[in-house]
Write a protein that holds these residues in place. Structure first.
Motif, short mmCIF file in Angstrom:
data_model
loop_
_atom_site.label_atom_id
_atom_site.label_comp_id
_atom_site.label_asym_id
_atom_site.label_seq_id
_atom_site.Cartn_x
_atom_site.Cartn_y
_atom_site.Cartn_z
N PRO A 132 14.65 18.13 -22.47
CA PRO A 132 14.13 18.57 -21.16
C PRO A 132 12.91 17.72 -21.12
CG PRO A 132 14.76 20.55 -22.43
CD PRO A 132 14.98 19.15 -23.19
N SER B 109 9.37 17.11 -18.95
CA SER B 109 8.36 17.92 -18.08
C SER B 109 7.40 16.70 -17.80
CB SER B 109 7.90 19.00 -18.63
OG SER B 109 7.41 19.83 -17.81
N GLY B 110 6.30 16.61 -18.37
CA GLY B 110 5.33 15.72 -17.85
C GLY B 110 5.53 14.29 -18.77
N GLY B 111 6.28 14.63 -19.82
CA GLY B 111 6.61 13.29 -20.66
C GLY B 111 5.32 12.92 -21.69
N THR B 112 4.22 13.58 -21.52
CA THR B 112 3.02 12.93 -22.28
C THR B 112 3.25 13.23 -23.76
OG1 THR B 112 1.75 15.09 -21.88
CG2 THR B 112 1.51 13.28 -20.26
N ASP B 113 4.05 14.27 -24.29
CA ASP B 113 4.46 14.30 -25.60
C ASP B 113 5.41 13.35 -25.88
OD1 ASP B 113 2.58 16.00 -26.79
OD2 ASP B 113 3.33 17.55 -25.75
N LEU B 114 6.50 13.47 -25.26
CA LEU B 114 7.79 12.72 -25.40
C LEU B 114 7.58 11.33 -25.52
CD1 LEU B 114 10.26 14.69 -23.17
CD2 LEU B 114 10.24 14.79 -25.77
N ASN C 224 3.34 21.97 -22.87
CA ASN C 224 2.08 22.46 -23.84
C ASN C 224 2.76 23.34 -24.87
OD1 ASN C 224 -0.98 23.55 -24.22
ND2 ASN C 224 -0.73 21.23 -24.38
N LEU D 96 12.27 26.88 -20.68
CA LEU D 96 11.26 27.74 -20.33
C LEU D 96 10.62 27.43 -18.65
CD1 LEU D 96 8.49 29.53 -20.73
CD2 LEU D 96 7.44 27.46 -21.46
N ASP E 220 -4.05 23.36 -25.94
CA ASP E 220 -5.27 23.85 -25.32
C ASP E 220 -4.76 25.18 -24.06
OD1 ASP E 220 -7.22 22.61 -26.96
OD2 ASP E 220 -7.28 20.91 -25.37
N THR F 227 2.19 19.08 -18.59
CA THR F 227 2.47 20.63 -18.03
C THR F 227 2.12 21.52 -18.85
OG1 THR F 227 4.74 20.48 -18.48
CG2 THR F 227 4.26 19.40 -16.56
C1 FAD Z 1 -3.68 10.81 -24.43
C2 FAD Z 1 -3.23 12.47 -24.50
C3 FAD Z 1 -4.18 13.40 -24.53
C4 FAD Z 1 -3.90 14.73 -24.82
N1 FAD Z 1 -4.75 15.88 -24.70
C5 FAD Z 1 -4.37 16.73 -24.99
C6 FAD Z 1 -5.48 17.87 -25.07
O1 FAD Z 1 -6.51 17.66 -24.92
N2 FAD Z 1 -4.95 19.19 -25.25
C7 FAD Z 1 -3.61 19.67 -25.23
O2 FAD Z 1 -3.30 20.63 -25.54
N3 FAD Z 1 -2.75 18.70 -25.35
C8 FAD Z 1 -3.08 17.29 -25.34
N4 FAD Z 1 -2.22 16.19 -25.24
C9 FAD Z 1 -0.72 16.56 -25.45
C10 FAD Z 1 0.31 16.85 -23.94
O3 FAD Z 1 -0.35 16.27 -23.03
C11 FAD Z 1 0.34 18.25 -23.73
O4 FAD Z 1 0.82 19.02 -25.02
C12 FAD Z 1 1.18 18.40 -22.55
O5 FAD Z 1 0.88 19.86 -21.99
C13 FAD Z 1 2.54 18.26 -22.90
O6 FAD Z 1 3.38 18.56 -21.73
P1 FAD Z 1 4.28 17.39 -21.01
O7 FAD Z 1 4.74 18.36 -19.72
O8 FAD Z 1 3.82 16.31 -20.98
O9 FAD Z 1 5.50 17.73 -22.05
P2 FAD Z 1 6.78 16.98 -22.42
O10 FAD Z 1 6.35 15.54 -23.22
O11 FAD Z 1 7.50 16.67 -21.20
O12 FAD Z 1 7.50 17.89 -23.27
C14 FAD Z 1 7.07 18.45 -24.65
C15 FAD Z 1 8.16 19.13 -25.29
O13 FAD Z 1 8.74 20.18 -24.74
C16 FAD Z 1 9.91 20.28 -24.14
N5 FAD Z 1 9.76 20.91 -22.95
C17 FAD Z 1 8.92 20.68 -21.93
N6 FAD Z 1 9.21 21.34 -20.87
C18 FAD Z 1 9.90 22.28 -21.25
C19 FAD Z 1 10.72 23.24 -20.41
N7 FAD Z 1 10.02 23.59 -19.28
N8 FAD Z 1 11.72 23.84 -20.94
C20 FAD Z 1 11.99 23.54 -22.38
N9 FAD Z 1 11.68 22.60 -23.12
C21 FAD Z 1 10.52 21.98 -22.62
C22 FAD Z 1 10.11 18.72 -24.16
O14 FAD Z 1 11.49 18.74 -24.41
C23 FAD Z 1 9.44 18.42 -25.22
O15 FAD Z 1 10.05 18.37 -26.66
C24 FAD Z 1 -2.55 15.15 -25.00
C25 FAD Z 1 -1.50 14.05 -25.02
C26 FAD Z 1 -1.91 12.76 -24.67
C27 FAD Z 1 -0.97 11.79 -24.51
#
Ligand code: FAD
Ligand code: FES
Ligand code: FES
Lengths: 272, 156, 704
Positions: free
Chosen positions: A24, A26-31, A102, A154, A111, A98
């Motif tokens: 999955p 979502s926003g990709g910022t971890d992946l 997170n 989720l 956070d 997203t």
């Molecule tokens: C430069 C930078 C700064 C950051 N700063 C912070 C910060 O200050 N505080 C903080 O908390 N985080 C921070 N992050 C981490 C990240 O941005 C957050 O954790 C963000 O909320 C991840 O969301 P995403 O949608 O981008 O996750 P994704 O990369 O899309 O997904 C993360 C994981 O969750 C899974 N997933 C996502 N959505 C679902 C779903 N609905 N159902 C099942 N599985 C799912 C994915 O498969 C993956 O394994 C930072 C990241 C970067 C790159």
């Protein structure tokens, strides 16, 4: 598309998830930090069921695919969550990242996850087999380990509609923007008719899982501020025992000291 | 299967895989070399582009995500009237030094002003807080954006 | 403000802001291959075996055996191998390069290579090093006597850490063979340094090598010597492949394995007699890392500044740059000076406290003035504007009052203010300019009456193209649009020296001014004319002798006073910077915007160095702060109130009165910040970066 599916409904997404080996997205910022070369992504951003923020009689429901920008800009979202979301990364990351991601990344540094711990939020997990609602504390199993099944998504985060306006929140990062939490602390305390009706605290980024100890917080519940003062020492001692920071780039001693300082300040700011 | 999106106002089709980085594809397949790579970890903002009106780090975006989206890079933005205002304001305070952060910074400037045509200094700083600049110390960039807000009245 | 100081649209503005400027990674060439380096995983080891996977067609491995010239990079001393030989001396040392048409495949091959190491015990801590690369000592007056007669001696050691340049564009170069020659182009500060290094490594004559600087995304010293190393590696690869080879470092590689500021330990022994400072006995230790690169010259500058801006009659300064099995350190804006200026400013502060004085009072008492003798028995030939700078800082910040007011504080938030005063010696240390560089610059007037500047100095963002063109246009009395300069190409430009040491504008700009004056006299409409100028040392300079560190180490100095005000949150031990003020004298600004940009940018880097930029290696010698998430530099919100002001103090021998500007603003931020922290915390501090963890330790000590 090769190596990806863009789902437009939850049903479609769940079907793909049940059949294929997909991740999955979502926003990709971890992946995208270190994407697996052969990963096949299931893109969630266009699933409308996961993008809503609505209120019903029991809960505030936040779609898992809502970005932090959307959360900050929504009127229904409580201030404590907005404040935490606004301190995440920087605008461009918040436009992608997203709340669901997170939580699902399983990190104790999340956070928004911290706030969801402090508010005892529940997670609505759905698969093509059915759905379940899990308290957030039960979702986290260990370092980067969650209770999410491979065919589950989720879909929503459910926050009880209790009063969240008297909150305490502090994120400690290395700088004022673009900083991962070194320590974070959130707490809510409500007083009605002179008595503490609930006290909910959570500590982030210190342990493998966000620390939330309702059993300790219960020491204060049902007490007047005056009575709470009497057990304050004991309460703090209990947290002193409960918080054992894991080793990291930033020393355990530092993080422990900050946790305890913030806990004390939270109590003091509530007259305890 | 291909990925369709609108790049700088034109419909485009990419043969890239859905898990490739938008940053890499913009630079190689579409020759948008104004999109810079400073880290590939979302930490520097040099790769900033605007997707559906929002600033994002293109290194943090997988190609599949942009299906049916509108993507704007500096190559498209530089043709706009708004760019011309920022161009002049950045020049007037010499806010460009090595220039590596600049295309991303300009797109961040656009997003600040699009959201709020009269931003305070604090709002400007917050708006570029994900765009690292090692050269300028940021003051000149902040000034440039506030000059653009004044000079570009009505455009945003 | 002088006329010339009025700002103008920068020559490089348009291409950079509209995204059309081409940096090295933006260039594509026919048949171009991509290279990636295999870096040593061990801090000290013998390589017993390298097991290579089978290579697909078109892919190759490049290593020491492919070096057709000398397997050494010509920097000052030729000790850095182009590719590792039998041993590796630090984590990150380049062993070989994988080269091929597809970057991803190259990476896959890289991951499949197995290196078998016979590990040795590395020396990581500079205090335990047994190899002294450079050892310098100099004296002035009679230090032994001062110590013998002292009624008090203060002894304290100060520590500074690494600092990574963190330019936004990582290191990158392309090399390609053409008509029997080798061309290397890319991101760099010093094309002619790269030129001699490449000729030496591939074993050809200088005429067979061409170096071209591409638009460069920042350098700050990090692209002074390092590109010479990378250029040798890439050129060797291109020669073997007989095709263009491009290498672009990724951020982690760049942060971990390229040169950075030397960590230091400086011990000061200060003799006091009858309440007067009578002498300073100073011992400085710099961690060079595994190879010498620029350590000799970095150390020299550090030692020359060791007594700060203070008149100290008896002085003994010794310093060593020692080898450790860590990444080689090199040039970074300030070049050894930030380390010793930090130490001397702090010791002055600590002595003042002991004497019951405010640090500024003590500093003012010993501040040098025009005509005084320098640490190396040279002379401050020109006006020293420190008194008026202090006055201005006090007007801007209310420093003296705040300093007192913040002495006794209780409560969660505690404020502090600190001040530093410092100089930067303009240009090369000692006689380098006269004896080694011997800069040559040219201007060429074309038949269409446009004028081209031919110099090897690189505009890396500091605005050199603009300031050079302004000087030439103004001197000639023609419009700025008619004067132009391209990125240096060694086939076209003479060796006017490297882009370092805050020398380019002062020294080369001076040559250009002279050339323009000459051209103006000889101007012939519609004709091509070329004017060449050579460096001549100004006649007031007392010749410098490196043997005993005597004479004028620098012809002149740029001066500055900084103040920084902080607020510490005692619960989290984090610090907010309420304000940072810098008054800077860099002579006449050739362009006010450009100078302000240098001051603000450099000052913020200095504040980063002092407060948040932390980098260290672990027990295995591995640097773990290797990304922008782990090596934190200031963002736009961290120091919102940063104020720079220029104090005009023309330098009679610089073009239009200009002197060195690039490095000065970084030099004094650290002591100002740490003094402010002392003021807030009520403790003596002695290290940078001074981080929240350090603050917490102090608070816990104080609270309990
Ligand atoms: C430069 C930078 C700064 C950051 N700063 C912070 C910060 O200050 N505080 C903080 O908390 N985080 C921070 N992050 C981490 C990240 O941005 C957050 O954790 C963000 O909320 C991840 O969301 P995403 O949608 O981008 O996750 P994704 O990369 O899309 O997904 C993360 C994981 O969750 C899974 N997933 C996502 N959505 C679902 C779903 N609905 N159902 C099942 N599985 C799912 C994915 O498969 C993956 O394994 C930072 C990241 C970067 C790159
Ligand atoms: S390259 Fe995308 S944020 Fe740095
Ligand atoms: S101008 Fe160089 S990084 Fe911003």
């Amino acid at each position: 598309m090769v190596n990806g599916y863009q789902a437009t409904s939850l049903k479609e997404a769940l079907k793909i998830l049940a059949k294929e080996s997909v991740t999955p997205y979502s926003g990709g910022t971890d992946l995208m930090i270190d994407p697996e070369e052969h990963a096949t992504f299931l893109f969630l951003a266009r699933i409308s069921e996961m993008k809503n923020i609505i209120e019903d009689t029991e809960y505030l429901r936040i779609g898992a695919a809502c970005t932090f920008t959307e959360i900050i800009e929504n009127e229904l979202v409580p201030e404590i969550l907005k404040e935490a979301a606004a301190q995440i990364a920087a605008p461009a990351i918040r436009n992608l990242a997203t709340i669901g991601g997170n939580i699902c990344n399983g990190s104790a540094k999340g956070d928004s996850a911290l706030i969801l711990f402090a508010t005892d939020a529940k997670l609505r997990l759905v698969s093509s087999r059915g759905e379940r609602v899990l308290p957030i504390a039960e979702f986290y199993l260990g370092r980067k380990k969650t209770a999410l099944k491979s065919d589950e998504l989720l879909v929503e985060i459910l926050i009880d509609r209790i009063n969240l306006s008297n909150y305490y929140y502090k994120k400690v990062g290395a700088r004022d923007a673009l900083a991962i939490s070194r320590v974070s602390f959130a707490a809510i305390l409500n007083v009605a008719d002179g008595k503490i009706v609930n006290c909910m605290t959570a500590f982030g980024a210190v342990s493998d899982i966000i620390i939330r100890r309702p059993d300790i917080d219960a020491m204060l519940v049902g007490k007047t501020t005056k009575e709470a003062k009497v057990v304050k020492k004991e309460y703090i001692a209990a947290y002193d025992q409960a918080i054992i920071p894991i080793k990291g780039r930033i020393s355990a001693e530092y993080r422990k000291a900050v946790c305890m300082n913030l806990l004390r300040d939270f109590l003091e700011s509530n007259g305890i | 299967m291909m990925i369709n999106f609108i790049l700088n106002g034109q419909k485009v089709v990419s043969t890239a895989k859905a898990n490739e980085r938008l940053l890499d594809i913009l630079r190689t397949e579409f020759a948008c070399t104004g999109v810079k790579c400073g880290c590939k970890e979302g930490e520097c903002g040099a790769c900033s582009v605007i997707i559906d009106g929002k600033l994002v780090n293109s290194c943090m975006v997988a190609m599949g995500y942009v299906e049916s989206c509108t993507v704007m890079t500096i190559e498209g933005y530089r043709k706009t009237e708004r760019f011309a205002v920022l161009d002049t304001s950045y020049a007037s305070v010499s806010a460009v030094q090595c220039g590596f952060c600049t295309p991303g910074m300009v797109l961040a400037s656009e997003c600040i002003l699009a959201k709020n045509p009269n931003p305070t200094e604090a709002e400007i700083r917050e708006g570029i807080s994900g765009n690292l600049c090692r050269c300028t110390g940021y003051n000149a960039i902040v000034q440039a954006i506030s000059i653009a807000a004044k000079e570009g009245k009505g455009l945003w | 403000m002088e006329n010339i100081s009025g700002s103008i649209k920068k020559k490089d503005h348009e291409a950079k802001i509209n995204g059309s400027a081409l940096y090295v990674d933006d260039h594509l060439m026919d048949g171009m291959l991509y290279g990636r380096m295999l870096h040593s995983a061990k801090a000290k080891a013998r390589i017993t075996k390298i097991i290579l996977p089978e290579l697909p067609e078109g892919y190759l491995i490049v290593d020491k055996n492919d070096v057709t010239g000398v397997n050494r990079v010509a920097i000052i001393i030729h000790d850095t191998p182009v590719y590792a030989e039998d041993t590796v001396e630090y984590v990150g040392e380049p062993i070989l390069m994988v080269v091929g048409p597809d970057d991803q495949v190259v990476e896959t091959i890289l991951h499949k290579i197995v290196v078998v190491y016979e590990e040795k015990i590395p020396v990581l801590d500079m205090l335990t090093s047994d190899t002294v690369f450079f050892d310098y000592n100099y004296t002035k007056g009679d230090m032994d006597k001062a110590l013998a007669e002292a009624d008090r001696v203060f002894i304290e050691t100060f520590q500074t850490g690494y600092q990574e340049q963190a330019y936004l564009e990582t290191q990158g170069l392309i090399a390609y063979p053409q008509d029997g020659r080798m061309t290397v182009r890319g991101s760099m500060q010093c094309p002619y340094y790269v030129h001699s290094a490449v000729a030496n490594a591939i074993g050809c004559e200088g005429k067979d090598v061409q170096i071209i600087q591409d638009v460069t995304g920042g350098g700050f010293g990090g692209k002074e010597a390092f590109p010479s190393i990378l250029a040798c590696q890439v050129a060797v690869a291109a020669k073997k492949a007989n095709k263009p080879v491009k290498v672009i470092f990724d951020r982690r590689e760049d942060m971990e394995f390229t040169s950075k500021r030397h960590p230091s330990l400086s011990t000061y022994k200060v003799a006091i007699k009858n309440g007067e400072i009578t002498g300073m006995d100073i011992d400085v230790l710099f961690n060079s890392g595994a190879y010498t690169t620029l350590s000799a010259v970095v150390l020299q500058r550090g030692l020359i500044c060791a007594n700060g801006v203070y008149r100290i009659d008896n002085l003994r300064v010794g310093g060593r740059a020692v080898k450790t099995n860590t990444v080689p350190c090199g040039a970074y804006r300030g070049f050894g000076a930030p380390q010793t200026f930090f130490a001397v400013e702090m010791i002055m502060d600590h002595i003042a406290k002991e004497m019951g004085l405010d640090s500024l009072e003590l500093k003012e008492k010993y501040m040098v003035k025009q005509g005084d003798s320098t640490s190396t028995s040279g002379k401050y030939h020109f006006h020293v504007p420190l008194p008026e700078m202090i006055q201005r800082i006090d007007e801007l910040t209310d420093y003296r009052a705040k300093r007192k007011q913040y002495q006794q504080q209780i409560g969660r938030y505690r404020k502090g203010i600190g001040l530093s005063m410092f100089f930067h010696g303009c240009g090369f240390t000692g006689s380098g300019e006269r004896d080694i560089i011997k800069a040559v610059a040219k201007i060429r007037k074309n038949p269409d009456n446009t004028v081209e500047i031919l110099a090897s100095n690189a505009d890396i963002g500091q605005g050199l193209k603009t300031t050079f063109c302004k000087i030439v246009a103004d001197t000639l009395g023609i419009s700025y649009d008619r004067v132009y300069i391209d990125n240096p190409d060694t086939d076209r430009v003479p060796d006017s020296g490297p882009t370092v040491a805050s020398r380019s504008l002062m020294t080369v700009g001076g040559l250009l001014q002279r050339a323009a004056e000459k051209l103006k006299k000889e101007w012939q409409e519609g004709k091509e004319q070329v004017i060449e100028e050579h460096f001549v040392e100004p006649d007031f300079v007392i010749p410098f002798n490196l043997k005993d560190f005597s004479g004028d180490a620098y012809p002149t100095y740029s001066w500055s006073v900084n103040a920084i005000e902080v607020e510490v949150d005692t619960l989290t031990a984090t610090t907010k910077i309420l304000g940072a003020w810098g008054i800077f004298d860099v002579g006449v600004p050739i362009d006010m915007n450009i100078v302000m940009g240098q001051m603000e940018g450099g000052f913020l880097q200095g504040i980063g160095y002092a407060s948040m930029e932390q980098m260290d290696y672990n027990a295995k010698g591995i640097i773990r702060n290797n990304s922008f998430s782990d090596y934190i530099i200031p963002t736009a919100v961290d120091v919102p109130n940063l104020v720079a002001e220029i104090m005009n103090n023309p330098y009679t021998h610089g073009p239009y009165g200009a002197k060195g500007a690039g490095e000065l603003p970084l030099v004094g931020a650290a002591p100002a910040y740490v003094e402010a922290m002392e003021n807030a915390l009520g403790a003596n501090l002695n290290k940078v970066p001074f981080t929240p963890e350090d603050v917490m330790k102090i608070l816990q000590g104080v609270n309990t």
